[in-house]
Structures are given as structure tokens and as C-alpha cells.
Design a protein around this motif. Sequence first.
Motif, short mmCIF file in Angstrom:
data_model
loop_
_atom_site.label_atom_id
_atom_site.label_comp_id
_atom_site.label_asym_id
_atom_site.label_seq_id
_atom_site.Cartn_x
_atom_site.Cartn_y
_atom_site.Cartn_z
N SER A 299 -19.76 2.20 0.24
CA SER A 299 -18.92 1.07 -0.14
C SER A 299 -17.63 1.50 -0.82
O SER A 299 -16.69 0.73 -0.92
CB SER A 299 -19.70 0.12 -1.05
OG SER A 299 -19.95 0.73 -2.30
N SER B 238 -10.09 1.06 2.97
CA SER B 238 -9.64 0.19 1.88
C SER B 238 -9.51 0.96 0.57
O SER B 238 -8.77 0.54 -0.32
CB SER B 238 -10.57 -1.00 1.72
OG SER B 238 -11.87 -0.57 1.37
N GLY C 170 -6.24 -0.49 0.54
CA GLY C 170 -6.52 -1.87 0.15
C GLY C 170 -6.78 -2.70 1.40
O GLY C 170 -7.06 -2.17 2.47
N GLN C 171 -6.68 -3.98 1.28
CA GLN C 171 -6.95 -4.89 2.39
C GLN C 171 -5.72 -5.02 3.29
O GLN C 171 -4.60 -4.76 2.85
CB GLN C 171 -7.36 -6.26 1.85
CG GLN C 171 -8.64 -6.22 1.03
CD GLN C 171 -9.81 -5.67 1.83
OE1 GLN C 171 -10.04 -6.06 2.96
NE2 GLN C 171 -10.55 -4.74 1.24
N PRO C 172 -5.91 -5.45 4.55
CA PRO C 172 -4.76 -5.69 5.44
C PRO C 172 -3.78 -6.68 4.81
O PRO C 172 -4.18 -7.56 4.06
CB PRO C 172 -5.40 -6.29 6.70
CG PRO C 172 -6.79 -5.76 6.69
CD PRO C 172 -7.18 -5.69 5.24
N VAL C 173 -2.50 -6.50 5.12
CA VAL C 173 -1.44 -7.33 4.54
C VAL C 173 -0.72 -8.04 5.66
O VAL C 173 -0.40 -7.44 6.69
CB VAL C 173 -0.43 -6.45 3.75
CG1 VAL C 173 0.71 -7.28 3.21
CG2 VAL C 173 -1.14 -5.70 2.63
N GLU C 174 -0.44 -9.33 5.45
CA GLU C 174 0.32 -10.10 6.44
C GLU C 174 1.58 -10.65 5.79
O GLU C 174 1.55 -11.22 4.71
CB GLU C 174 -0.50 -11.26 7.01
CG GLU C 174 0.26 -12.00 8.08
CD GLU C 174 -0.46 -13.24 8.59
OE1 GLU C 174 0.18 -13.97 9.35
OE2 GLU C 174 -1.61 -13.46 8.21
N THR D 48 1.03 -8.21 10.66
CA THR D 48 -0.13 -7.78 9.89
C THR D 48 -0.19 -6.26 9.95
O THR D 48 -0.06 -5.66 11.01
CB THR D 48 -1.44 -8.37 10.46
OG1 THR D 48 -1.33 -9.80 10.45
CG2 THR D 48 -2.63 -7.94 9.63
N ILE E 159 -2.57 -3.01 9.03
CA ILE E 159 -3.95 -2.60 8.76
C ILE E 159 -3.97 -1.09 8.59
O ILE E 159 -3.61 -0.34 9.50
CB ILE E 159 -4.88 -3.01 9.92
CG1 ILE E 159 -4.77 -4.51 10.19
CG2 ILE E 159 -6.32 -2.59 9.63
CD1 ILE E 159 -5.40 -4.93 11.51
N TYR F 248 -1.22 3.47 10.14
CA TYR F 248 -1.49 2.04 10.06
C TYR F 248 -1.27 1.41 11.42
O TYR F 248 -0.58 1.94 12.27
CB TYR F 248 -0.62 1.36 8.99
CG TYR F 248 0.86 1.50 9.20
CD1 TYR F 248 1.58 0.52 9.87
CD2 TYR F 248 1.54 2.62 8.74
CE1 TYR F 248 2.95 0.66 10.07
CE2 TYR F 248 2.90 2.76 8.92
CZ TYR F 248 3.60 1.77 9.58
OH TYR F 248 4.95 1.91 9.78
#
Length: 125
Positions: A30, A35, A39-43, A48, A50, A85
Motif C-alpha cells: 500500500s 502514487s 500522488g493521485q492523477p490530476v485533471e 488528465t 497520470i 506520465y
Amino acid sequence: MATPDEIKAEVSKKVEAGRLLDHLADRIGSRVGASAVFGQPVEREGVTVIGVARAMWGFGGGAGGEEGEDGAGGGGGGFVSPLGYIEVRESGAEFRPIRDPRLVATAAAATVCALGLLARGLRRR
């Protein structure tokens, strides 16, 4: 935060139940992933982004002990390295690599050394 005695009791219960390796895999897995780097994907404005990373991890555990003594243990770790990315737009998706300047510099230095050795060998002939 759990005390060392609480952690030891939790690990001992998992060892006895045969779930120590599952527990270690869940805990390490985990935390070792793309991530962890990005971190998390950004839009933003219809685009977007990833993150893509190489993740490696391993773990191990133990149990047993001498007669009259307790035994338990486990550990693990991981390594995450950014690769690039994925840029997703309405028109499609494209992978964009992240260049590591250290790798580029190492490759350049190796090339210069190889050319130097080659030139030195040709001059001796």
C-alpha cells in the motif's frame, strides 16, 4: 500510535494465525506504488496527467523460537522510481518519459571514455 508491546502482540497473533506474510504484503504494497512518487492523477482544463513509476518491493517473516521463548518477526521494504506520465486528452493519450539527468550524464561519460580508449588503441598501432 501503538506501543512496541502492542505491535509485538499484533505480530504474534498474525504469526500464530499464519497471516503474517499477508499482513506484510498489504502494509508494504500500500505504500510502494506510483502514487508514492506522484500522488493521485490530476485533471486541469480537459487534460488528465497520470504518473507512471516502477515499483519493487519485498518482504519476509519468521516465527518459532527456542523452548520457553517467544519468536516472531518480519520486515520488508520497497523502492519506487518515476518513469514518466501519461497525458490524456480528448484526442487520445500519450506517454511522456521523465529523463533522469544522472543517467544521461553517466551514458555521456561512458561514451567519452569508450571513444578515448578506442582513439588511444588506434594511435598505438
